[in-house]
Write a protein that holds these residues in place. Structure first.
Motif, PDB file in Angstrom:
ATOM      1  N   ILE A   1      -6.442  14.380  -2.815  1.00 45.05           N
ATOM      2  CA  ILE A   1      -7.893  14.650  -2.765  1.00 45.05           C
ATOM      3  C   ILE A   1      -8.123  15.981  -2.040  1.00 45.05           C
ATOM      4  O   ILE A   1      -8.902  16.832  -2.483  1.00 45.05           O
ATOM      5  CB  ILE A   1      -8.645  13.510  -2.016  1.00 45.05           C
ATOM      6  CG1 ILE A   1      -8.538  12.192  -2.785  1.00 45.05           C
ATOM      7  CG2 ILE A   1     -10.113  13.879  -1.784  1.00 45.05           C
ATOM      8  CD1 ILE A   1      -8.992  10.961  -1.986  1.00 45.05           C
TER       9      ILE A   1
ATOM     10  N   ASN B   1     -16.195   5.483  -0.988  1.00 44.60           N
ATOM     11  CA  ASN B   1     -14.807   5.852  -0.719  1.00 44.60           C
ATOM     12  C   ASN B   1     -14.314   4.950   0.414  1.00 44.60           C
ATOM     13  O   ASN B   1     -14.932   4.902   1.478  1.00 44.60           O
ATOM     14  CB  ASN B   1     -14.792   7.332  -0.284  1.00 44.60           C
ATOM     15  CG  ASN B   1     -13.413   7.848   0.077  1.00 44.60           C
ATOM     16  OD1 ASN B   1     -12.404   7.178  -0.179  1.00 44.60           O
ATOM     17  ND2 ASN B   1     -13.374   9.040   0.665  1.00 44.60           N
ATOM     18  N   VAL B   2     -13.242   4.218   0.170  1.00 49.95           N
ATOM     19  CA  VAL B   2     -12.718   3.303   1.197  1.00 49.95           C
ATOM     20  C   VAL B   2     -11.313   3.780   1.565  1.00 49.95           C
ATOM     21  O   VAL B   2     -10.506   4.089   0.667  1.00 49.95           O
ATOM     22  CB  VAL B   2     -12.649   1.846   0.668  1.00 49.95           C
ATOM     23  CG1 VAL B   2     -12.113   0.899   1.741  1.00 49.95           C
ATOM     24  CG2 VAL B   2     -14.030   1.377   0.197  1.00 49.95           C
ATOM     25  N   ASN B   3     -11.041   3.871   2.839  1.00 52.44           N
ATOM     26  CA  ASN B   3      -9.672   4.205   3.259  1.00 52.44           C
ATOM     27  C   ASN B   3      -8.712   3.196   2.613  1.00 52.44           C
ATOM     28  O   ASN B   3      -8.965   1.992   2.614  1.00 52.44           O
ATOM     29  CB  ASN B   3      -9.601   4.156   4.783  1.00 52.44           C
ATOM     30  CG  ASN B   3      -8.189   4.227   5.277  1.00 52.44           C
ATOM     31  OD1 ASN B   3      -7.503   3.211   5.356  1.00 52.44           O
ATOM     32  ND2 ASN B   3      -7.733   5.423   5.582  1.00 52.44           N
ATOM     33  N   ALA B   4      -7.606   3.707   2.065  1.00 53.27           N
ATOM     34  CA  ALA B   4      -6.718   2.846   1.271  1.00 53.27           C
ATOM     35  C   ALA B   4      -6.044   1.759   2.112  1.00 53.27           C
ATOM     36  O   ALA B   4      -5.757   0.676   1.608  1.00 53.27           O
ATOM     37  CB  ALA B   4      -5.671   3.699   0.564  1.00 53.27           C
TER      38      ALA B   4
ATOM     39  N   GLY C   1      -3.078   5.187  -2.105  1.00 50.36           N
ATOM     40  CA  GLY C   1      -3.971   6.144  -1.460  1.00 50.36           C
ATOM     41  C   GLY C   1      -4.021   7.409  -2.288  1.00 50.36           C
ATOM     42  O   GLY C   1      -3.907   7.354  -3.520  1.00 50.36           O
ATOM     43  N   GLY C   2      -4.141   8.532  -1.602  1.00 50.03           N
ATOM     44  CA  GLY C   2      -4.211   9.816  -2.305  1.00 50.03           C
ATOM     45  C   GLY C   2      -4.908  10.877  -1.459  1.00 50.03           C
ATOM     46  O   GLY C   2      -5.426  11.855  -2.009  1.00 50.03           O
ATOM     47  N   GLY C   3      -4.888  10.666  -0.144  1.00 46.93           N
ATOM     48  CA  GLY C   3      -5.545  11.621   0.765  1.00 46.93           C
ATOM     49  C   GLY C   3      -5.112  13.065   0.516  1.00 46.93           C
ATOM     50  O   GLY C   3      -5.973  13.941   0.287  1.00 46.93           O
TER      51      GLY C   3
ATOM     52  N   VAL D   1     -18.862   6.475   2.699  1.00 47.89           N
ATOM     53  CA  VAL D   1     -17.629   5.771   3.062  1.00 47.89           C
ATOM     54  C   VAL D   1     -17.981   4.301   3.260  1.00 47.89           C
ATOM     55  O   VAL D   1     -18.956   3.978   3.936  1.00 47.89           O
ATOM     56  CB  VAL D   1     -16.995   6.351   4.352  1.00 47.89           C
ATOM     57  CG1 VAL D   1     -15.816   5.497   4.820  1.00 47.89           C
ATOM     58  CG2 VAL D   1     -16.532   7.776   4.093  1.00 47.89           C
TER      59      VAL D   1
ATOM     60  N   LEU E   1     -11.098   8.769   8.939  1.00 50.03           N
ATOM     61  CA  LEU E   1     -11.822   8.543   7.674  1.00 50.03           C
ATOM     62  C   LEU E   1     -12.468   9.856   7.206  1.00 50.03           C
ATOM     63  O   LEU E   1     -13.024  10.601   8.020  1.00 50.03           O
ATOM     64  CB  LEU E   1     -12.913   7.479   7.871  1.00 50.03           C
ATOM     65  CG  LEU E   1     -12.422   6.128   8.418  1.00 50.03           C
ATOM     66  CD1 LEU E   1     -13.584   5.183   8.664  1.00 50.03           C
ATOM     67  CD2 LEU E   1     -11.434   5.497   7.436  1.00 50.03           C
ATOM     68  N   ARG E   2     -12.403  10.085   5.879  1.00 44.46           N
ATOM     69  CA  ARG E   2     -12.956  11.324   5.339  1.00 44.46           C
ATOM     70  C   ARG E   2     -14.480  11.245   5.274  1.00 44.46           C
ATOM     71  O   ARG E   2     -15.026  10.320   4.641  1.00 44.46           O
ATOM     72  CB  ARG E   2     -12.430  11.563   3.916  1.00 44.46           C
ATOM     73  CG  ARG E   2     -12.843  12.926   3.330  1.00 44.46           C
ATOM     74  CD  ARG E   2     -12.441  13.056   1.857  1.00 44.46           C
ATOM     75  NE  ARG E   2     -11.046  12.768   1.647  1.00 44.46           N
ATOM     76  CZ  ARG E   2     -10.043  13.639   1.854  1.00 44.46           C
ATOM     77  NH1 ARG E   2     -10.305  14.846   2.260  1.00 44.46           N
ATOM     78  NH2 ARG E   2      -8.783  13.284   1.630  1.00 44.46           N
TER      79      ARG E   2
ATOM     80  N   LYS F   1       0.854  -1.188   0.000  1.00 40.96           N
ATOM     81  CA  LYS F   1       0.000   0.000   0.000  1.00 40.96           C
ATOM     82  C   LYS F   1       0.889   1.236   0.000  1.00 40.96           C
ATOM     83  O   LYS F   1       1.744   1.416   0.871  1.00 40.96           O
ATOM     84  CB  LYS F   1      -0.935  -0.015   1.207  1.00 40.96           C
ATOM     85  CG  LYS F   1      -1.957   1.104   1.170  1.00 40.96           C
ATOM     86  CD  LYS F   1      -1.475   2.300   1.941  1.00 40.96           C
ATOM     87  CE  LYS F   1      -2.362   3.504   1.739  1.00 40.96           C
ATOM     88  NZ  LYS F   1      -2.206   4.502   2.790  1.00 40.96           N
TER      89      LYS F   1
ATOM     90  N   GLY G   1      -0.678   8.298   0.056  1.00 38.59           N
ATOM     91  CA  GLY G   1      -0.652   9.574  -0.660  1.00 38.59           C
ATOM     92  C   GLY G   1       0.486  10.481  -0.213  1.00 38.59           C
ATOM     93  O   GLY G   1       1.059  11.213  -1.033  1.00 38.59           O
TER      94      GLY G   1
HETATM   95  C1  LIG Z   1     -12.628   7.031   3.661  1.00 41.41           C
HETATM   96  C2  LIG Z   1     -11.305   7.687   3.420  1.00 41.41           C
HETATM   97  O1  LIG Z   1     -10.774   8.334   4.308  1.00 41.41           O
HETATM   98  N1  LIG Z   1     -10.758   7.525   2.215  1.00 41.41           N
HETATM   99  C3  LIG Z   1      -9.501   8.111   1.821  1.00 41.41           C
HETATM  100  C4  LIG Z   1      -9.033   7.430   0.554  1.00 41.41           C
HETATM  101  C5  LIG Z   1      -7.614   7.783   0.166  1.00 41.41           C
HETATM  102  C6  LIG Z   1      -6.605   7.311   1.206  1.00 41.41           C
HETATM  103  O2  LIG Z   1      -6.852   6.526   2.088  1.00 41.41           O
HETATM  104  O3  LIG Z   1      -5.357   7.884   0.998  1.00 41.41           O
HETATM  105  P1  LIG Z   1      -4.087   7.817   1.952  1.00 41.41           P
HETATM  106  O4  LIG Z   1      -3.656   6.401   2.024  1.00 41.41           O
HETATM  107  O5  LIG Z   1      -3.112   8.673   1.240  1.00 41.41           O
HETATM  108  O6  LIG Z   1      -4.451   8.368   3.311  1.00 41.41           O
HETATM  109  C7  LIG Z   1      -9.650   9.636   1.601  1.00 41.41           C
HETATM  110  O7  LIG Z   1     -10.700  10.091   1.152  1.00 41.41           O
HETATM  111  O8  LIG Z   1      -8.658  10.346   1.853  1.00 41.41           O
END
Ligand SMILES: CC(=O)N[C@@H](CCC(=O)OP(=O)(O)O)C(=O)O
Ligand SMILES: Nc1ncnc2c1ncn2[C@@H]1O[C@H](COP(=O)(O)OP(=O)(O)O)[C@@H](O)[C@H]1O
Length: 298
Positions: free
Chosen positions: A73, A196-199, A68-70, A160, A90-91, A34, A37
């Motif tokens: 985004i 949207n799923v946390n990466a 990811g890409g937090g 989410v 979580l976003r 993984k 971001g």
């Molecule tokens: C639900 C949630 O928080 N989704 C994340 C998805 C991207 C992510 O997880 O990116 P990183 O690994 O860079 O933190 C978000 O929207 O930022």
């Protein structure tokens, strides 16, 4: 000038030879990596990461990349004037936000990483959890203490998702066929809603379903840090839970550590959180005896 120009040919040969037992250990094994971001901030680091992934593939390891890409985004939401908040790492994702999340993750970041891997000589295939119904998710909720009353309340996170099912049909067409899956952390609900799923959580679900040999989480810190900001090299599941409960582990580190625990419980061989900004972090972790980050174990 390349890094290698400073070491003698004999040392280069010795380094390769010392990597042999590690390569044999991971021969034909699946490793989920993984790439966070924050870690992909500079183009140089991202290209070096891509070339390391191709090297894994060349040594008969089957890498599966989840990105990811937090921060990316966040930058796009800010440009568009859309406010964004987090709960338990979580976003909170409303209808306007999910559109941007999908555009940034499955669009620009995914295709950029695929491009870097392919330029380094690999054959990357960019997908997200919606492709081939790979990852089906249910709406995620979290309980959080209200700061005024201290009473725990359910937080509505919007669109989410929490992965419920991973269908390996599509991934199994790629793994072991010299193709490198590069996955954006989006999923669909049973009713067809994009989530949207946390990466980190997404990577854990995929690694668990694949029964991967290793799961590497690459971030922008050396690993899990204690209260005095010192690296914790090893952490048991029970100690990790204590550090979440007492607030030492917070924000984006919560889903990361919870993912490590989940992956171990699903039978993933070993999980580690490492600094993705360290040059060749993946090679150091897999092909040397020099573990650099935090190893989480049972
Ligand atoms: C639900 C949630 O928080 N989704 C994340 C998805 C991207 C992510 O997880 O990116 P990183 O690994 O860079 O933190 C978000 O929207 O930022
Ligand atoms: N105990 C801790 N040890 C290390 N980092 C922590 C800890 N608690 C919170 N964090 C935060 O977690 C962040 C990593 O999570 P996140 O920002 O989501 O990274 P990524 O984009 O790599 O997924 C660190 O940059 C740090 O700010």
């Amino acid at each position: 000038m390349s890094d290698d120009s400073r070491i003698s040919p004999l040392d280069q040969a010795r380094i390769l030879s010392e990597a042999l037992p590690h390569m044999q250990r991971y021969d034909e094994e699946t490793i989920v990596i993984k790439y966070g971001g924050h870690a992909m901030g500079s183009e140089n680091v991202a290209r070096q990461f891509a070339s390391d992934i191709v090297l894994l593939e060349q040594t008969a390891i089957n890498p599966v990349v989840v990105h990811g890409g937090g921060p990316q985004i966040a930058a796009m939401l800010q440009r568009l004037g859309i406010k964004s908040e987090f709960a338990a790492g979580l976003r909170i994702t409303d209808a306007a936000t999910i559109e941007i999340v999908e555009m940034v993750l499955a669009g620009s970041i995914n295709k950029q990483l695929v491009g870097y891997i392919n330029e380094a000589g690999g054959k990357a295939v960019g997908l997200c959890g919606k492709d081939g119904n790979m990852v089906t998710a249910a709406k995620a909720t979290r309980m959080l203490a209200d700061p005024d009353s201290n009473i725990e309340k359910v937080v509505d996170l919007g669109f989410v998702g929490e992965p419920e099912k991973v269908d390996l049909t599509l991934l199994n067409q790629l793994i072991g066929h010299e193709l490198i899956p590069v996955l954006a952390p989006l999923a669909t609900s049973k009713g067809g809603q994009t989530f949207n799923v946390n990466a980190d959580i997404f990577a854990g679900a995929v690694a668990g379903a694949l029964k991967a040999k290793r799961l590497l989480l690459l971030t922008d810190v050396p690993g899990v840090l204690d209260k005095s900001k010192q690296l914790i090299p090893e952490l048991s599941i029970s100690d990790a839970r204590k550090l979440i409960a007492d607030g030492t582990i917070s924000g984006g580190m919560i889903p990361k550590v919870e993912t490590c625990i989940y992956a171990l419980e699903q039978g993933v061989g070993g999980v580690v959180i490492i600094d993705g900004k360290t040059p060749h972090a993946v090679l150091l972790e897999l092909f040397t005896n020099q573990g650099t980050g935090t190893l989480i174990h049972k």
